[in-house]
Write an enzyme that holds these catalytic residues in place. Structure first.
Site, PDB file in Angstrom:
ATOM      1  CD  GLU A 151      -3.115  -0.926   0.428  1.00 24.41           C
ATOM      2  OE1 GLU A 151      -3.260   0.061  -0.006  1.00 24.41           O
ATOM      3  OE2 GLU A 151      -3.936  -1.828   0.444  1.00 24.41           O
ATOM      4  CB  CYS A 179      -1.809   6.946   0.851  1.00 21.64           C
ATOM      5  SG  CYS A 179      -3.500   6.348   1.782  1.00 21.64           S
TER       6      CYS A 179
HETATM    7  P1  NAD Z   1       8.243   5.379   4.756  1.00 22.13           P
HETATM    8  O1  NAD Z   1       8.114   4.459   3.535  1.00 22.13           O
HETATM    9  O2  NAD Z   1       9.326   5.970   4.854  1.00 22.13           O
HETATM   10  O3  NAD Z   1       8.060   4.400   6.208  1.00 22.13           O
HETATM   11  C1  NAD Z   1       7.056   3.082   6.121  1.00 22.13           C
HETATM   12  C2  NAD Z   1       7.482   2.031   7.082  1.00 22.13           C
HETATM   13  O4  NAD Z   1       8.652   1.432   6.533  1.00 22.13           O
HETATM   14  C3  NAD Z   1       8.005   2.746   8.361  1.00 22.13           C
HETATM   15  O5  NAD Z   1       7.517   1.864   9.318  1.00 22.13           O
HETATM   16  C4  NAD Z   1       9.420   2.615   8.359  1.00 22.13           C
HETATM   17  O6  NAD Z   1      10.175   2.459   9.616  1.00 22.13           O
HETATM   18  C5  NAD Z   1       9.520   1.238   7.726  1.00 22.13           C
HETATM   19  N1  NAD Z   1      10.960   1.075   6.795  1.00 22.13           N
HETATM   20  C6  NAD Z   1      11.893   1.910   6.393  1.00 22.13           C
HETATM   21  N2  NAD Z   1      12.868   1.316   5.983  1.00 22.13           N
HETATM   22  C7  NAD Z   1      12.499  -0.050   5.699  1.00 22.13           C
HETATM   23  C8  NAD Z   1      13.274  -1.255   5.570  1.00 22.13           C
HETATM   24  N3  NAD Z   1      14.275  -1.370   4.678  1.00 22.13           N
HETATM   25  N4  NAD Z   1      12.404  -2.342   5.368  1.00 22.13           N
HETATM   26  C9  NAD Z   1      11.202  -2.356   5.937  1.00 22.13           C
HETATM   27  N5  NAD Z   1      10.744  -1.305   6.377  1.00 22.13           N
HETATM   28  C10 NAD Z   1      11.278  -0.175   6.448  1.00 22.13           C
HETATM   29  O7  NAD Z   1       6.790   5.868   4.734  1.00 22.13           O
HETATM   30  P2  NAD Z   1       5.992   7.185   5.694  1.00 22.13           P
HETATM   31  O8  NAD Z   1       6.876   8.305   5.437  1.00 22.13           O
HETATM   32  O9  NAD Z   1       6.214   6.443   7.077  1.00 22.13           O
HETATM   33  O10 NAD Z   1       4.696   7.337   5.154  1.00 22.13           O
HETATM   34  C11 NAD Z   1       4.458   8.182   4.121  1.00 22.13           C
HETATM   35  C12 NAD Z   1       4.168   7.319   2.669  1.00 22.13           C
HETATM   36  O11 NAD Z   1       3.306   6.121   3.044  1.00 22.13           O
HETATM   37  C13 NAD Z   1       3.728   7.912   1.547  1.00 22.13           C
HETATM   38  O12 NAD Z   1       4.313   7.811   0.488  1.00 22.13           O
HETATM   39  C14 NAD Z   1       2.197   7.606   1.611  1.00 22.13           C
HETATM   40  O13 NAD Z   1       1.443   7.648   0.451  1.00 22.13           O
HETATM   41  C15 NAD Z   1       2.190   6.236   2.126  1.00 22.13           C
HETATM   42  N6  NAD Z   1       1.053   5.748   2.486  1.00 22.13           N
HETATM   43  C16 NAD Z   1       0.364   4.755   1.651  1.00 22.13           C
HETATM   44  C17 NAD Z   1      -0.937   4.282   2.162  1.00 22.13           C
HETATM   45  C18 NAD Z   1      -1.661   3.455   1.155  1.00 22.13           C
HETATM   46  O14 NAD Z   1      -2.490   2.681   1.872  1.00 22.13           O
HETATM   47  N7  NAD Z   1      -1.589   3.430   0.054  1.00 22.13           N
HETATM   48  C19 NAD Z   1      -1.401   4.633   3.459  1.00 22.13           C
HETATM   49  C20 NAD Z   1      -0.830   5.496   4.105  1.00 22.13           C
HETATM   50  C21 NAD Z   1       0.545   6.015   3.874  1.00 22.13           C
END
Ligand code: NAD
Length: 511
Positions: free
Chosen positions: A264, A298
């Site tokens: 997502e 998102c």
């Molecule tokens: P992010 O990608 O920076 O982090 C998301 C998660 O990934 C965090 O828990 C982070 O600690 C973890 N993470 C970081 N590096 C990792 C790795 N190497 N392996 C596994 N996990 C790792 O995103 P963010 O800044 O927290 O959130 C914003 C983004 O999320 C935006 O792009 C938004 O559109 C998206 N989002 C999408 C949805 C959806 O349902 N499509 C919903 C909410 C947010």
């Protein structure tokens, strides 16, 4: 002294970020400490002890053991466990909603609304627990019966983003639980307190109801443990919510080990306003879509295509509405405010960088475009930007901030083509009172997004539908409809109750 919002939920100034099961929370300090910051004033809200490798191992081992029992529990009984969680969340809605608002920076009604989503998906999952249906098929062979059934997957990993610190977990964990899975959650390092509070509420409810542990939690000080989690063959499904950049990496790693992933990821959502649109509906939908949660959903509206015949009128109305919002930016826990801060300093920088890029690409800032430096916290003005084309790099990129690019169109086909012409494919909307335009938008040659709406905006979805999007949004679906299937493995069964052994497709194999 912990913040009163933490105290209301029984949280201390220092909390363990590791739920080991059996009521135990790890207390080691060697794995590092997370310090979530209040985005409204920059103050540290509390300390969260991160999880060690040894404790991560303990969690996975216990989760595997828990699964061996939970899969034998009848699904409606599993539903009863989730019902108790939903009930407990209802009791704590106000307090947990306040914590979500405080830690993430969204408004108090949005924080409460997020907890309401947890309750709603819980109730949905209770109903589902009696409806995990499989099909029966007619066998081509006499005296044979065929059917399919759905079995639990095992241990499900949930990695969540900062902007929906609790609802995304519930969408996954509560549905996964009725499907017979055990889940392990790794929340965003920016919002660990909301995760700990949710875990305590649900796990206390399970314990009081005589249920075993089905939800585990760990927190990572860096990303090494999260990476190990993604690579862990014992985790049958990784449900990842976050940026496309990290999600792409996660998807590749899980595929490499032949695991299952549910992605997502980012969106770049557009609203089209056609000449017949009812602007009484369109204007507030655009403003809420672009400015709500300070542009950190998102499904936030990031692009707007307005028919040339009403473009000037719509832009003028939006400028007036943005002026109103500007007067009500402030502490998100104060219900009088319409917009809170961005969650982090990096978020503010990304906003300022995008504004500079937009200007350098020939864009005009019609409203906002500045950080609010007269106060503490990560506050910015919501921005309206005109004069760019859809193919500008900054328009093609999801900047997780309240920036809306306003563009003009003359032909609906072109507007739909532009709307689709971005790497992402999450949410989309058309405002129209023209039946033909509406049906075209929803047709196979219309919007290419996972969500397509008429006369409501792009932002905010009900839990009853399957949620997710196409292309670089990742293709996953979670929450309602039949999204539960992602958390189960399908098994096709053929039973021969005849006294012969006919082969399929009429093949003869005479011995
Ligand atoms: P992010 O990608 O920076 O982090 C998301 C998660 O990934 C965090 O828990 C982070 O600690 C973890 N993470 C970081 N590096 C990792 C790795 N190497 N392996 C596994 N996990 C790792 O995103 P963010 O800044 O927290 O959130 C914003 C983004 O999320 C935006 O792009 C938004 O559109 C998206 N989002 C999408 C949805 C959806 O349902 N499509 C919903 C909410 C947010």
């Amino acid at each position: 002294m912990p913040h009163p919002v933490l105290t209301a939920l029984g949280l201390q100034a220092t909390e363990s970020g590791t739920y080991l099961g059996n009521g135990e929370w790890a207390d080691g300090r060697d794995a590092g400490i997370l310090e979530p910051v209040n985005p409204t004033n920059g103050e540290v809200l509390g300390q969260v002890l991160a999880t060690s490798e040894a404790d991560y191992e303990r969690i996975v081992t216990r989760a595997q053991a828990a699964f061996r029992e939970w899969r034998k529990t009848p699904a409606p009984r599993r539903g009863e466990a989730v019902r108790l969680c939903a009930e407990a969340l209802r009791t704590h809605k106000d307090a947990l909603g306040s914590l979500v608002a405080l830690e993430m920076g969204k408004s108090k009604p949005e924080g409460d609304g997020e907890v309401q989503e947890m309750i709603d998906i819980g109730e949905f999952a209770v109903g589902l627990s009696r409806q995990l249906y499989g099909l029966t098929m007619h066998s081509e062979r006499p005296g044979h019966r065929m059917y399919e059934q759905w079995h639990p997957m095992g241990v499900v990993g949930i990695i969540s983003a900062f902007n929906f610190p609790v609802a995304v977990w519930a969408w996954n964990a509560l549905v996964a639980a009725v499907c017979g899975n055990i889940s392990i959650w790794k929340p965003s390092p920016k919002t660990p307190l909301s995760a700990i509070a949710s875990m305590k509420i649900c796990n206390d409810a399970l314990k009081a109801g005589g249920f075993p542990d089905i939800f585990f939690l760990f927190n990572d000080a860096g990303s090494d443990l999260a990476q190990a989690f993604v690579d862990d063959k014992r985790v049958a499904l990784i449900s990842f919510t976050g940026s496309t950049k990290v999600g792409r990496h996660v998807g590749e790693r899980v595929a490499k080990r032949m695991g299952r992933s549910l992605l997502e990821l980012g969106g770049n959502n557009a609203i089209i306003v056609d000449p017949t649109a009812d602007l009484k509906l369109a204007i507030p939908a655009i403003v809420f879509g672009a400015v709500g949660t300070a542009g950190q959903r998102c499904t936030t509206t990031r692009r707007l295509f307005v028919h040339e015949s009403i473009y000037d009128d719509v832009l003028a109305k939006l400028k007036t509405a943005y002026g109103q919002v500007e007067k009500r930016i402030g502490d998100p826990t104060d219900a009088a405010n319409l917009m809170g801060p961005l969650n982090s300093r990096e978020g503010v920088q990304a906003y300022l960088d995008a504004i500079e890029k937009a200007k350098a690409s020939g864009g005009t800032i019609e409203s906002g475009g500045k950080a609010l430096t007269d106060r503490k916290g990560n506050f910015v003005l919501p921005a309206l930007v005109s004069g760019l084309t859809n193919d500008a790099e900054v328009v093609q990129t999801e900047t997780f901030a309240p920036i809306l690019y306003v563009m003009k169109y003359s032909d609906l086909d072109d507007a739909i083509a532009m709307q689709n012409d971005v790497p992402q494919g999450l949410s989309s909307a058309l405002f129209t009172t023209d039946l033909r335009a509406s049906e075209q938008f929803l047709s196979a040659w219309g919007s290419d997004c996972g969500i397509a709406n008429i006369n409501i905006g792009t932002s905010g979805a009900e839990i009853g539908g399957a949620f997710g999007g196409e292309k670089e949004t990742g293709g996953g679906r979670e929450s309602g409809s039949d999204a539960w299937r992602a958390y189960m493995r399908r098994q096709t069964n053929t039973i021969n109750y005849s006294d012969a052994l006919p082969l399929a497709q009429g093949i003869k194999f005479d011995l």
